[in-house]
Scaffold this motif. Sequence first.
Motif, PDB file in Angstrom:
ATOM      1  N   GLU A 350       7.374   4.286  -4.493  1.00 59.99           N
ATOM      2  CA  GLU A 350       6.453   5.613  -4.966  1.00 59.99           C
ATOM      3  C   GLU A 350       4.884   5.094  -4.567  1.00 59.99           C
ATOM      4  O   GLU A 350       3.803   5.916  -4.043  1.00 59.99           O
ATOM      5  CB  GLU A 350       6.624   5.695  -6.722  1.00 59.99           C
ATOM      6  CG  GLU A 350       5.267   6.262  -7.735  1.00 59.99           C
ATOM      7  CD  GLU A 350       5.239   7.523  -7.177  1.00 59.99           C
ATOM      8  OE1 GLU A 350       5.629   8.349  -6.201  1.00 59.99           O
ATOM      9  OE2 GLU A 350       4.408   8.525  -7.894  1.00 59.99           O
ATOM     10  N   VAL A 351       4.225   3.398  -5.199  1.00 59.24           N
ATOM     11  CA  VAL A 351       2.932   3.838  -4.695  1.00 59.24           C
ATOM     12  C   VAL A 351       2.686   3.691  -3.029  1.00 59.24           C
ATOM     13  O   VAL A 351       1.398   3.898  -3.691  1.00 59.24           O
ATOM     14  CB  VAL A 351       2.259   2.340  -5.546  1.00 59.24           C
ATOM     15  CG1 VAL A 351       3.074   2.193  -6.868  1.00 59.24           C
ATOM     16  CG2 VAL A 351       2.901   1.098  -4.846  1.00 59.24           C
ATOM     17  N   TYR A 352       3.350   3.482  -2.467  1.00 58.32           N
ATOM     18  CA  TYR A 352       3.322   4.128  -1.029  1.00 58.32           C
ATOM     19  C   TYR A 352       3.460   5.241  -0.302  1.00 58.32           C
ATOM     20  O   TYR A 352       2.429   5.646   0.684  1.00 58.32           O
ATOM     21  CB  TYR A 352       4.126   2.584  -0.144  1.00 58.32           C
ATOM     22  CG  TYR A 352       3.453   1.492   0.108  1.00 58.32           C
ATOM     23  CD1 TYR A 352       2.403   1.416   0.424  1.00 58.32           C
ATOM     24  CD2 TYR A 352       3.870   0.029  -1.124  1.00 58.32           C
ATOM     25  CE1 TYR A 352       1.775  -0.313   0.382  1.00 58.32           C
ATOM     26  CE2 TYR A 352       2.998  -1.021  -1.255  1.00 58.32           C
ATOM     27  CZ  TYR A 352       2.789  -0.991  -0.239  1.00 58.32           C
ATOM     28  OH  TYR A 352       1.493  -2.493  -0.361  1.00 58.32           O
ATOM     29  N   ILE A 353       4.440   6.043  -1.332  1.00 54.42           N
ATOM     30  CA  ILE A 353       4.117   7.644  -1.617  1.00 54.42           C
ATOM     31  C   ILE A 353       2.497   7.824  -1.640  1.00 54.42           C
ATOM     32  O   ILE A 353       1.941   8.933  -1.018  1.00 54.42           O
ATOM     33  CB  ILE A 353       4.868   8.519  -2.715  1.00 54.42           C
ATOM     34  CG1 ILE A 353       6.374   8.127  -1.976  1.00 54.42           C
ATOM     35  CG2 ILE A 353       4.801   9.858  -2.309  1.00 54.42           C
ATOM     36  CD1 ILE A 353       7.871   8.810  -2.810  1.00 54.42           C
ATOM     37  N   MET A 354       1.615   6.867  -2.377  1.00 54.80           N
ATOM     38  CA  MET A 354       0.511   7.454  -3.052  1.00 54.80           C
ATOM     39  C   MET A 354      -0.388   6.560  -2.179  1.00 54.80           C
ATOM     40  O   MET A 354      -2.290   6.377  -2.386  1.00 54.80           O
ATOM     41  CB  MET A 354       0.085   7.375  -4.573  1.00 54.80           C
ATOM     42  CG  MET A 354       1.288   7.983  -5.218  1.00 54.80           C
ATOM     43  SD  MET A 354       0.945   7.398  -7.229  1.00 54.80           S
ATOM     44  CE  MET A 354       1.260   5.926  -7.625  1.00 54.80           C
ATOM     45  N   HIS A 483      -6.890  -2.170 -10.745  1.00 56.00           N
ATOM     46  CA  HIS A 483      -6.901  -2.441  -9.601  1.00 56.00           C
ATOM     47  C   HIS A 483      -5.461  -0.745  -9.650  1.00 56.00           C
ATOM     48  O   HIS A 483      -5.744  -0.712  -7.878  1.00 56.00           O
ATOM     49  CB  HIS A 483      -5.358  -3.837  -9.533  1.00 56.00           C
ATOM     50  CG  HIS A 483      -3.949  -3.364  -8.715  1.00 56.00           C
ATOM     51  ND1 HIS A 483      -4.207  -3.306  -7.426  1.00 56.00           N
ATOM     52  CD2 HIS A 483      -2.717  -3.371  -8.732  1.00 56.00           C
ATOM     53  CE1 HIS A 483      -2.663  -2.767  -6.318  1.00 56.00           C
ATOM     54  NE2 HIS A 483      -2.071  -3.082  -7.770  1.00 56.00           N
ATOM     55  N   PHE A 484      -5.194  -0.775 -10.404  1.00 58.08           N
ATOM     56  CA  PHE A 484      -3.814   0.144  -9.780  1.00 58.08           C
ATOM     57  C   PHE A 484      -4.847   1.664  -9.026  1.00 58.08           C
ATOM     58  O   PHE A 484      -4.726   3.005  -8.317  1.00 58.08           O
ATOM     59  CB  PHE A 484      -2.734   0.784  -9.621  1.00 58.08           C
ATOM     60  CG  PHE A 484      -2.944   1.365 -11.522  1.00 58.08           C
ATOM     61  CD1 PHE A 484      -3.003   2.602 -11.607  1.00 58.08           C
ATOM     62  CD2 PHE A 484      -1.794   0.332 -12.161  1.00 58.08           C
ATOM     63  CE1 PHE A 484      -2.724   3.301 -12.833  1.00 58.08           C
ATOM     64  CE2 PHE A 484      -2.045   1.161 -13.598  1.00 58.08           C
ATOM     65  CZ  PHE A 484      -2.196   2.300 -13.461  1.00 58.08           C
ATOM     66  N   HIS A 485      -6.055   2.159 -10.017  1.00 60.23           N
ATOM     67  CA  HIS A 485      -6.703   2.991 -10.070  1.00 60.23           C
ATOM     68  C   HIS A 485      -7.881   2.511  -8.728  1.00 60.23           C
ATOM     69  O   HIS A 485      -8.078   3.873  -7.875  1.00 60.23           O
ATOM     70  CB  HIS A 485      -7.897   2.905 -11.041  1.00 60.23           C
ATOM     71  CG  HIS A 485      -7.342   4.090 -12.427  1.00 60.23           C
ATOM     72  ND1 HIS A 485      -6.167   2.939 -13.575  1.00 60.23           N
ATOM     73  CD2 HIS A 485      -7.461   4.856 -12.627  1.00 60.23           C
ATOM     74  CE1 HIS A 485      -5.576   4.131 -14.381  1.00 60.23           C
ATOM     75  NE2 HIS A 485      -6.633   5.588 -13.956  1.00 60.23           N
ATOM     76  N   TYR A 486      -7.811   1.634  -8.597  1.00 58.02           N
ATOM     77  CA  TYR A 486      -8.640   1.733  -6.895  1.00 58.02           C
ATOM     78  C   TYR A 486      -7.573   1.803  -5.930  1.00 58.02           C
ATOM     79  O   TYR A 486      -8.411   2.411  -4.908  1.00 58.02           O
ATOM     80  CB  TYR A 486      -8.885   0.025  -6.933  1.00 58.02           C
ATOM     81  CG  TYR A 486     -10.669   0.123  -7.225  1.00 58.02           C
ATOM     82  CD1 TYR A 486     -11.351  -0.141  -5.914  1.00 58.02           C
ATOM     83  CD2 TYR A 486     -11.167  -0.175  -8.497  1.00 58.02           C
ATOM     84  CE1 TYR A 486     -13.164   0.217  -6.145  1.00 58.02           C
ATOM     85  CE2 TYR A 486     -12.328  -0.866  -8.922  1.00 58.02           C
ATOM     86  CZ  TYR A 486     -13.722  -0.253  -7.762  1.00 58.02           C
ATOM     87  OH  TYR A 486     -14.518  -0.735  -8.172  1.00 58.02           O
TER      88      TYR A 486
END
Lengths: 663, 218
Positions: A350-354, A483-486
Motif C-alpha cells: 500500500e505505501v508503494y501504491i501511494m 517519515h511517512f508524511h514526507y
Amino acid sequence: MTISAERESEVAYPDPTPPHAGGIQGWTSRPGWLSQHLGTAIVGAVAGYLIGHWLGNVIASGYNYVANSGVNAIANTGGLLLGALGWLIGIGALNYPLAKMVGMEPAPEQETTSWTRYFRYTADHKVVGLQYVIGVLLFLFTGGLLAMAIRTELLSPTSHVFGPGTYISIVSEHGTMMMMMATSAVVGPLGNWLVPIMIGARRTAFPRIEAFSFWIFSAGYLVILTALPYGGFPTGWTGYAPLQTQASGGMMSYLVGFALIGSGMMAAGFNLAVTIVNYRAPGMTWSRVPIFVWSILATCALLTLATPTLVAAGLFGILDHTAQTAFYVNEHGGSSYLWENLFWFFGHPEVYIMALPGFGIVGEILPVFTRKPLFAYKVAAAGMVGVALLSFFVWQHHLFQSGINPDMRPLFMLTTELISIPTGFIFLVGMGTLYKAKIRFEVPMLFALALFFNFLIGGVTGVFLSDVPVNVTVHGGFFVLSHFHYTIMGGLIFALFGGLYFWLPKMTGKTMNKKLGQIHFWMMFIFFNLTFFPMFIIGLLGQPRRVFEYQQNLQALNDFSSVSAFILGSSFLVFIANFAWSIFIKPTPAPPNPWNSLGLEWQTASPVPYYNFERIPVVLTDPYRYGEEGAPPVADLGEELVGAGAGPRAGTSTGETSATSAE
Amino acid sequence: MTDTTTTPAYSETPEEREFELRASIGSYWTGGRLFIGMFTFLLASEAFAYFYLRSSNSGQLWRPRNVTAPTGIGWSIYAVVLVSSVLVIYGQWRMRRGSVIDWEVAGWTAVLGGLVALGLQIWQLTQLPFYPGSSGYASCFIGWAVMNIMMLFGATFWIETVLARSLRLRKVAADDGPVQLGGSPQAQIFRANVSACTYFWGFVAVASTLFWVMFYLI
Ligand code: HEM
Ligand SMILES: [Cu+2]
C-alpha cells in the motif's frame, strides 16, 4: 496494403458502437430527474441504512458486543453494509449485472454534454476521472480539517481542547481517511482520465467496473465519516488488535469502510491493468508506453493483488465483532498478531501504491519543462516493476518491536534496504533528466521539483528506520510520523497537485490561474517542511504518536509545527479559490497544448470527444523526444487522411502495426 | 431538462473493428486470469490465518477435542462443487467439438450445482457443533464459509450470465450459426467469456480441494 488505403473503406455507424443484439438502454443514460443519479443514490443509502439497522436489531436485539457501550455491532454493521448496497442500487450499479442475468448487454451509452452526467453512473472514463477529482479533494480536505484539530490540541502539553478519547478518535479518523484517500488519489482521477488516452485507446476494458470503483470509493468515504457519530475508534489507521477487538461503534465504520475502499481499489486496478495490457494502440509497444502508464500498471499490480488481503483482514475483524469469532482474540485461540501480519502484508505494498503514481506524474512533467528526453526511461520502468515486486517482502519492518522472532529482523532489514535501490533508481532518473537542463519554472514543474526534495528526506529517513537498532529508539514516535508524511504528502500529494495543474487544462478545457498557483505552491512547500521537519526532532527527543500530552520542553517545537500546519492548511484555501474561480466562476479557456508537450494525450482534440480519438492513432515513437531535430510526431492521428489521401502514415505497413497490437 | 442526446460522429474502419475485437477478447483473457489472481490472494489470506493460528495454538485453543465442522454437509458441498466444475470444463470441451447442447446441459447443471452448494454452505453454518469463538479452527471455518459463499456466488453468477447470453443470442445470430461456434465478432467475444469463466471454475475446484483437506482431513 497501407493503412490509408484500408481507411477508405471506413464504415460509419449511426450509434457510437456497433449495435448489440438484445441491448438494454441503461436507466443511467435516460435523461431527466426520473433516472438514477446522486439523489437516488442518497435515498438508497438512507433506506438501506435504516433497513440494515432495523434488521440487525431484529436478529440480535439487545446484543452489546462491548459491555455498556450501548452499540449493537450487528445492527451497526448491517446498517453500514446495506447502506452501501442501497447507495450502489440507487446510482444504478446493479442494473448491468442484473441485466446480464437475463442475457442482455448494455446498449451504447448516449453521449451527453449536460453537466448532469457528473452525477451519474457512467461508462465514460473521462467523467469518472473528474468525479474522482472532486471525490479525492473532498476526502483530502475533510482529513485536513481533522489535522488542524490535532495540531490545535498539541499547542499545549497540558491544557486541553479535547479529552483523551476524543483526541485519539480524531487522530484515527484523520489517519484512516488520508490513507483511504491516498490509495486512489492518483489512480482514480488521473489514472482513469489519462491512461486510456495516453495509450491511444477509445475506451477502457471494463467501463462499468471503473464506474463501480468510484461509487464504492465514495460509499467508503461516507462510511468512514460515520465513525465519528458512532463514537470514534481508538486504534489509529492501523487498527491493531487487541484494541480493535475491544473497541465499539466506530470500529465497525473503520472495518466496513476499509473493506469498501479496498473493493474500489481492486476494481479500479483491475480495469486499468486490463486496459493497459490490451488496449494499447497499434505501435504502442512496451518501450513506448509513457512512464506514467508504467507507474499505473505497477500500482495496479499492487492494487489487485495486495488489497484482497486487506479485505480478508477486514472481513475477519467484522466477523469477530458480529459473529463473535475469535480471529484476533488470543484468549480464544486467535491471535492479535494475525491482524498485524495481514494488515502489513497489505500495508507495505500500500505505501508503494501511494508512491509509484507520484513518480509517474513527475516523470511526465520533467521532460516537458526541461525540453529533454526522460533520462534512462527503461531504468525508470524497471525500477517501478522492481519496487512493486519487492514490496511484498518487507512488511515485517513494521513489526520489529512487536515481539517477532529476533532472527527474522536482519532478513527484513535487508529486504527493506534492498527496496531502496530501485526506489533510488527512479529518483536518479529524475536527477538525470534535470542535469544541465534549462528549466521552465511553471507551476506543475515547481511541484515536481518539490517532490524530489521532499522524497529525498522521506526516503533516507526510511532507510534509517529499516535499521533495527535505530528502529528500537524511534519506533512509535514522531520520527516515523514525519517519515511517512514526507513520502506520502511530500511525494504523492505534491505530485497530485502538480498533475492537476498540469492536466486540468486538458481535462476541463480551462486554465488555472498561474499567480494563485504559485502562491499555493510556495505556501504549501515552505510550510509543509516547516510543519514536518521539526517533527523529526520532536520524535528523536522522544514524543510518542497518538498521545495528547507531552513533555513541557517540547512545547516550543510543537507550537512551531502547529502554527506552520495552520498556514499549510490555509494554502489549500488558495487552491480551492483558484479551482473554483478558474474552472467554475470565471472560466478562462485553455489552449489545446499549453505546455507544448509531445504526449499523446495532448494531441487529440479539445475537448476530448466521447470516443477520445477520431481514428485509433498509430503510435510512431515514444513521447519524450524533446529537442531532437526531425523527430517524428508521437503518433499519426489519421484525421488529415479523411480527405487528403496518404499523409505521414503512408509508409507504415499494416503488417507492422498489427504485429504490435497482437502482443 | 435539456439533457442532450446527440449522436456522436463515431466511425470505425474495418481495421479498427478488428483491433477492438482483439482487444476485447484479450481483455477477457487477461481479466479472467487477474480475477483468479485476486481471489488467490483473498483465499491465501484465509489459509495464512489457518496455518498461523494452527501453529501458534494460543491457549491450546487451536482445535480442542479435534472438533470438526459437520462432515456430511462438508463432503457433500465439496462433491457438488467438484462435479459442477468438471461439468463446466467438460462442457466447454464438448462445445469446442461442436456439441452446443452438451455445453448447455452441462452448464445449467453446474448452475444448479452451484446453487445447491451455496444452500448447503449456508445450512451448514446453522449446524455447527461449536461456537464461532470457541477456537481458532472454529473462527477460521466461519471465515472460509463466508469466502466460499462469495466464491460460489461469483462462479454461479458468471456461468449463468454466459448461458443466458447464449440463449438470447440464439435468436439474433442465426445466420452465423450458433454463437458457440460462429465466426462473428459477437461469437468470438462470447467464447472468450466462456473460456475465462471455465478457467475460474477450474480454480474453484482447486481451491475447494485445498480447503476441504484443511478443514476435514488434516
Ligand atoms: C526508501 C524507501 C522506504 C523505506 C526504506 C521505508 C522504511 C520504513 C520503515 C522501516 C518503517 C517502519 C517504522 C516503524 O514503525 O518503526 C516505515 C514506516 C512507514 N512508511 Fe516507510 N519506507 C520507505 C518509503 C516509504 C514510502 C514511499 C511510503 C509511502 C508513500 C512510506 C510510508 C510509510 C508509512 C505510512 C509508515 C508508517 C506506518 C505507521 O506506523 O503508521 N514509506 N517505513
Ligand atoms: Cu513498510
